[in-house]
Scaffold this motif. Structure first.
Motif, mmCIF file in Angstrom:
data_model
loop_
_atom_site.group_PDB
_atom_site.id
_atom_site.type_symbol
_atom_site.label_atom_id
_atom_site.label_comp_id
_atom_site.label_asym_id
_atom_site.label_seq_id
_atom_site.Cartn_x
_atom_site.Cartn_y
_atom_site.Cartn_z
ATOM 1 N N HIS A 52 27.423 33.786 -9.583
ATOM 2 C CA HIS A 52 26.597 32.734 -10.172
ATOM 3 C C HIS A 52 26.911 32.578 -11.648
ATOM 4 N N CYS A 54 25.806 29.674 -15.200
ATOM 5 C CA CYS A 54 25.030 28.514 -15.664
ATOM 6 C C CYS A 54 26.008 27.485 -16.214
ATOM 7 N N PRO A 59 21.516 26.725 -12.801
ATOM 8 C CA PRO A 59 22.055 27.871 -12.065
ATOM 9 C C PRO A 59 22.969 27.377 -10.940
ATOM 10 N N CYS A 60 24.186 27.896 -10.888
ATOM 11 C CA CYS A 60 25.189 27.428 -9.932
ATOM 12 C C CYS A 60 25.871 28.608 -9.255
ATOM 13 N N LYS A 61 26.381 28.346 -8.036
ATOM 14 C CA LYS A 61 27.178 29.323 -7.309
ATOM 15 C C LYS A 61 28.642 28.908 -7.403
ATOM 16 N N ALA A 82 31.558 24.900 -9.476
ATOM 17 C CA ALA A 82 30.378 25.531 -8.903
ATOM 18 C C ALA A 82 29.422 24.472 -8.367
ATOM 19 N N ASP A 84 25.353 23.527 -7.869
ATOM 20 C CA ASP A 84 23.982 23.813 -8.300
ATOM 21 C C ASP A 84 23.207 24.356 -7.098
ATOM 22 N N ILE A 85 22.552 25.517 -7.252
ATOM 23 C CA ILE A 85 21.900 26.149 -6.105
ATOM 24 C C ILE A 85 20.631 25.423 -5.665
ATOM 25 N N VAL A 106 19.390 35.664 -10.259
ATOM 26 C CA VAL A 106 19.012 34.954 -9.039
ATOM 27 C C VAL A 106 18.335 35.947 -8.113
#
Length: 176
Positions: A52, A54, A59-61, A82, A84-85, A106
């Motif tokens: 993860h 930012c 917040p992104c994977k 990435a 965005d979750i 997370v």
């Protein structure tokens, strides 16, 4: 060598020209919002696919991570793609591998669905504490969850939380 300063905090702050965090008349302290505990720094060169990060304060994977070699004028660069979750949007970041990038804390938790009232979902954790501040997810996930609950199935949802946001990301039905 130590030097002691005598007097109250407000006198010292006045003398040194500073401002305190408290209201001197009432003695009450102000709470300031800090994002420091929501993320931690990591060197861009240490980011991995599946981790993860930012990007644009979201917040992104990480779904793709590539590096370029050092060029004539500088550092090796990391190209991070990435998702965005929470929104599912694709975001990109390009940064030198020696620089830091923020990584969100997370957290995943499982809850049992006890009721669905319109879009609001009432959840219960393993200790029996209720959580009533989440809505049904948009799209097929929300429709499927509501349909299974209405059919009388016991449902356990997975809730992901990061950077003061949380959402239901998946569910499963339990037997018995």
């Amino acid at each position: 060598y130590q030097r002691r300063v005598h007097g109250t905090l407000s006198e010292c702050l006045f003398f040194f020209g500073g401002k305190g965090m408290s209201d001197n008349e009432t003695g009450e302290y102000e709470a300031s919002e800090s994002t420091g505990s929501l993320t931690f720094p990591m060197q861009c060169g240490n980011v991995k696919k599946g981790g993860h990060v930012c990007i644009r304060n979201r917040p992104c994977k990480v779904v793709e991570y590539t590096t370029s070699k050092t060029g004539k004028h500088g550092h090796a660069k990391a190209h991070i793609i990435a998702i965005d979750i929470f929104t599912g949007k694709k975001l990109e970041e390009l940064c030198p591998t020696s620089h830091n990038i923020d990584v969100p804390f997370v957290k995943r938790a499982e809850y049992t669905v006890t009721d669905i009232d319109g879009d609001a979902v009432v959840l219960m954790d393993a200790d029996g504490a209720q959580k009533e501040d989440l809505n049904l997810p948009d799209g097929d996930l929300g429709r499927d969850l509501a349909a299974k609950f209405e059919a009388g199935n016991e449902i356990v949802v997975t809730v992901v939380s990061a950077m003061n946001e949380e959402a239901i990301v998946s569910f499963k039905t339990t037997s018995g």
